[in-house]
Design a protein around this motif. Structure first.
Motif, PDB file in Angstrom:
ATOM      1  N   GLY A 140       7.866   7.674   1.743  1.00 10.07           N
ATOM      2  CA  GLY A 140       8.842   7.745   2.834  1.00 10.07           C
ATOM      3  C   GLY A 140       9.839   6.621   2.694  1.00 10.07           C
ATOM      4  N   SER A 141      10.644   6.440   3.738  1.00 12.62           N
ATOM      5  CA  SER A 141      11.713   5.432   3.685  1.00 12.62           C
ATOM      6  C   SER A 141      11.146   4.020   3.717  1.00 12.62           C
ATOM      7  CB  SER A 141      12.664   5.622   4.866  1.00 12.62           C
ATOM      8  OG  SER A 141      12.048   5.169   6.055  1.00 12.62           O
ATOM      9  N   PHE A 142      11.984   3.075   3.311  1.00 14.40           N
ATOM     10  CA  PHE A 142      11.635   1.647   3.344  1.00 14.40           C
ATOM     11  C   PHE A 142      11.207   1.246   4.754  1.00 14.40           C
ATOM     12  CE2 PHE A 142      13.437  -2.884   3.149  1.00 14.40           C
ATOM     13  CZ  PHE A 142      12.460  -3.381   2.307  1.00 14.40           C
ATOM     14  N   ALA A 143      12.029   1.597   5.745  1.00 21.68           N
ATOM     15  CA  ALA A 143      11.744   1.188   7.128  1.00 21.68           C
ATOM     16  C   ALA A 143      10.459   1.827   7.644  1.00 21.68           C
ATOM     17  CB  ALA A 143      12.916   1.552   8.040  1.00 21.68           C
ATOM     18  N   SER A 144      10.274   3.108   7.366  1.00 21.20           N
ATOM     19  CA  SER A 144       9.071   3.771   7.883  1.00 21.20           C
ATOM     20  C   SER A 144       7.822   3.248   7.176  1.00 21.20           C
ATOM     21  CB  SER A 144       9.180   5.286   7.761  1.00 21.20           C
ATOM     22  OG  SER A 144       9.216   5.681   6.414  1.00 21.20           O
ATOM     23  N   ALA A 145       7.951   2.906   5.903  1.00 22.27           N
ATOM     24  CA  ALA A 145       6.804   2.354   5.174  1.00 22.27           C
ATOM     25  C   ALA A 145       6.408   0.998   5.755  1.00 22.27           C
ATOM     26  CB  ALA A 145       7.138   2.218   3.698  1.00 22.27           C
ATOM     27  N   ILE A 146       7.394   0.148   6.006  1.00 22.53           N
ATOM     28  CA  ILE A 146       7.086  -1.173   6.581  1.00 22.53           C
ATOM     29  C   ILE A 146       6.436  -1.002   7.948  1.00 22.53           C
ATOM     30  CG2 ILE A 146       8.133  -3.281   7.512  1.00 22.53           C
ATOM     31  CD1 ILE A 146      10.196  -3.028   5.174  1.00 22.53           C
ATOM     32  N   SER A 147       6.986  -0.104   8.744  1.00 16.78           N
ATOM     33  CA  SER A 147       6.432   0.144  10.074  1.00 16.78           C
ATOM     34  C   SER A 147       4.966   0.580   9.987  1.00 16.78           C
ATOM     35  CB  SER A 147       7.280   1.204  10.770  1.00 16.78           C
ATOM     36  OG  SER A 147       6.717   1.568  11.992  1.00 16.78           O
ATOM     37  N   TRP A 148       4.683   1.488   9.068  1.00 18.59           N
ATOM     38  CA  TRP A 148       3.315   2.012   8.898  1.00 18.59           C
ATOM     39  C   TRP A 148       2.372   0.922   8.391  1.00 18.59           C
ATOM     40  CZ3 TRP A 148       0.303   5.541  10.614  1.00 18.59           C
ATOM     41  CH2 TRP A 148      -0.809   6.011   9.891  1.00 18.59           C
ATOM     42  N   LEU A 149       2.825   0.150   7.428  1.00 21.04           N
ATOM     43  CA  LEU A 149       1.973  -0.879   6.821  1.00 21.04           C
ATOM     44  C   LEU A 149       1.767  -2.075   7.757  1.00 21.04           C
ATOM     45  CD1 LEU A 149       3.546  -0.780   3.247  1.00 21.04           C
ATOM     46  CD2 LEU A 149       1.393   0.284   3.952  1.00 21.04           C
ATOM     47  N   MET A 150       2.637  -2.208   8.754  1.00 26.11           N
ATOM     48  CA  MET A 150       2.510  -3.280   9.745  1.00 26.11           C
ATOM     49  C   MET A 150       1.725  -2.820  10.977  1.00 26.11           C
ATOM     50  SD  MET A 150       4.113  -6.051   8.623  1.00 26.11           S
ATOM     51  CE  MET A 150       4.566  -7.029  10.059  1.00 26.11           C
ATOM     52  N   ASN A 151       1.436  -1.521  11.043  1.00 24.02           N
ATOM     53  CA  ASN A 151       0.754  -0.947  12.206  1.00 24.02           C
ATOM     54  C   ASN A 151      -0.758  -1.061  12.024  1.00 24.02           C
ATOM     55  OD1 ASN A 151      -0.397   0.725  14.136  1.00 24.02           O
ATOM     56  ND2 ASN A 151       1.160   2.326  13.915  1.00 24.02           N
ATOM     57  N   LYS A 152      -1.400  -1.753  12.939  1.00 20.29           N
ATOM     58  CA  LYS A 152      -2.842  -1.965  12.817  1.00 20.29           C
ATOM     59  C   LYS A 152      -3.598  -0.643  12.730  1.00 20.29           C
ATOM     60  CE  LYS A 152      -6.560  -4.785  14.784  1.00 20.29           C
ATOM     61  NZ  LYS A 152      -6.998  -5.179  13.430  1.00 20.29           N
ATOM     62  N   ALA A 153      -3.088   0.377  13.409  1.00 21.72           N
ATOM     63  CA  ALA A 153      -3.775   1.671  13.423  1.00 21.72           C
ATOM     64  C   ALA A 153      -3.833   2.317  12.041  1.00 21.72           C
ATOM     65  CB  ALA A 153      -3.089   2.615  14.404  1.00 21.72           C
ATOM     66  N   SER A 154      -2.893   1.970  11.164  1.00 19.43           N
ATOM     67  CA  SER A 154      -2.865   2.611   9.850  1.00 19.43           C
ATOM     68  C   SER A 154      -3.999   2.130   8.949  1.00 19.43           C
ATOM     69  CB  SER A 154      -1.524   2.367   9.153  1.00 19.43           C
ATOM     70  OG  SER A 154      -1.459   1.058   8.625  1.00 19.43           O
ATOM     71  N   TYR A 190       3.835  -6.323  -0.913  1.00 13.25           N
ATOM     72  CA  TYR A 190       5.285  -6.196  -0.977  1.00 13.25           C
ATOM     73  C   TYR A 190       5.692  -4.736  -0.832  1.00 13.25           C
ATOM     74  CZ  TYR A 190       4.984 -10.785  -3.305  1.00 13.25           C
ATOM     75  OH  TYR A 190       4.706 -12.100  -3.614  1.00 13.25           O
ATOM     76  N   VAL A 191       6.897  -4.555  -0.272  1.00 13.92           N
ATOM     77  CA  VAL A 191       7.559  -3.248  -0.310  1.00 13.92           C
ATOM     78  C   VAL A 191       8.939  -3.491  -0.919  1.00 13.92           C
ATOM     79  CG1 VAL A 191       8.224  -1.188   0.963  1.00 13.92           C
ATOM     80  CG2 VAL A 191       6.396  -2.660   1.860  1.00 13.92           C
ATOM     81  N   VAL A 192       9.291  -2.665  -1.903  1.00 11.56           N
ATOM     82  CA  VAL A 192      10.583  -2.809  -2.588  1.00 11.56           C
ATOM     83  C   VAL A 192      11.422  -1.570  -2.309  1.00 11.56           C
ATOM     84  CG1 VAL A 192      11.747  -3.158  -4.796  1.00 11.56           C
ATOM     85  CG2 VAL A 192       9.481  -4.187  -4.391  1.00 11.56           C
ATOM     86  N   VAL A 241      13.316  -6.744  -1.231  1.00  7.94           N
ATOM     87  CA  VAL A 241      11.875  -6.986  -1.286  1.00  7.94           C
ATOM     88  C   VAL A 241      11.415  -7.550   0.052  1.00  7.94           C
ATOM     89  CG1 VAL A 241      10.008  -8.245  -2.421  1.00  7.94           C
ATOM     90  CG2 VAL A 241      11.963  -7.426  -3.765  1.00  7.94           C
ATOM     91  N   LYS A 242      10.468  -6.863   0.672  1.00  5.86           N
ATOM     92  CA  LYS A 242       9.871  -7.326   1.923  1.00  5.86           C
ATOM     93  C   LYS A 242       8.425  -7.710   1.650  1.00  5.86           C
ATOM     94  CE  LYS A 242       9.172  -7.478   6.524  1.00  5.86           C
ATOM     95  NZ  LYS A 242       9.743  -8.559   7.353  1.00  5.86           N
ATOM     96  N   LYS A 243       8.050  -8.961   1.988  1.00  4.62           N
ATOM     97  CA  LYS A 243       6.678  -9.423   1.793  1.00  4.62           C
ATOM     98  C   LYS A 243       5.915  -9.268   3.099  1.00  4.62           C
ATOM     99  CE  LYS A 243       4.045 -13.299  -0.147  1.00  4.62           C
ATOM    100  NZ  LYS A 243       4.119 -14.656  -0.736  1.00  4.62           N
ATOM    101  N   LEU A 244       4.748  -8.627   3.033  1.00  5.47           N
ATOM    102  CA  LEU A 244       3.995  -8.311   4.250  1.00  5.47           C
ATOM    103  C   LEU A 244       2.744  -9.155   4.416  1.00  5.47           C
ATOM    104  CD1 LEU A 244       4.123  -4.397   4.282  1.00  5.47           C
ATOM    105  CD2 LEU A 244       5.742  -6.015   5.275  1.00  5.47           C
ATOM    106  N   ALA A 245       2.339  -9.865   3.371  1.00  8.65           N
ATOM    107  CA  ALA A 245       1.116 -10.672   3.464  1.00  8.65           C
ATOM    108  C   ALA A 245       1.159 -11.765   2.399  1.00  8.65           C
ATOM    109  CB  ALA A 245      -0.126  -9.804   3.250  1.00  8.65           C
TER     110      ALA A 245
END
Ligand SMILES: [Zn+2]
Length: 149
Positions: free
Chosen positions: A25-39, A45-47, A53-57
């Motif tokens: 999916g899109s960059f924004a939707s991927a970040i949202s999903w990967l940041m959502n505890k429910a997922s 990283y998401v590129v 490049v967005k670092k998530l952890a």
């Protein structure tokens, strides 16, 4: 802010591998999903297709990207790896040069710190084989070796 879907990397686990993924999916939707505890999923990283490049952890933490997996006999693949998600819909999108360049640069930066980490695909490590296919059509020839895909 880091993703809640992470835990401290165990003391025994050294970073030995980079695993590449497609977001589906899109960059924004991927970040949202990967940041959502429910997922209950994440990556370091998401590129984006544009090369952002967005670092998530932090790398000192394990992220939850491989699922049931095995690499060189090790089944705790998340514990020994860095997960990189690439904004890409398998089978429906190409691989923009800017995105590939950003991923190659990120791999280079990681190898500068952790040594010559092999790069592999989610498809290669997922178990049972065939459970995952991503990243479909990844331009592996542009990823400096070692690669195992
Ligand atoms: Zn994946």
């Amino acid at each position: 802010m880091w993703t809640p879907n992470r835990r401290a990397r165990p003391a025994w686990a050294k970073i030995r591998l980079i695993v590449l993924h497609s977001t589906g999916g899109s960059f924004a939707s991927a970040i949202s999903w990967l940041m959502n505890k429910a997922s209950q999923v994440s990556a370091h990283y998401v590129v984006s297709r544009a090369g952002a490049v967005k670092k998530l952890a932090p790398l000192s933490d394990v992220t939850w990207h491989a699922g049931k997996a095995e690499w060189r006999g090790e089944t705790r693949v998340n514990d020994i790896s860095v997960g990189i998600e690439m904004e890409h819909i398998d089978g429906r999108q190409d691989w923009p040069a800017k995105q590939v360049a950003a991923v190659v640069a990120l791999i280079g930066a990681l190898r500068a710190v952790y040594g010559p980490l092999p790069v592999t695909s989610h498809a290669y490590v997922a178990r049972p084989r065939g459970r995952k296919v991503d990243p479909v059509g990844c331009p592996w020839a542009e990823v400096p070796p070692p690669t195992e895909v």
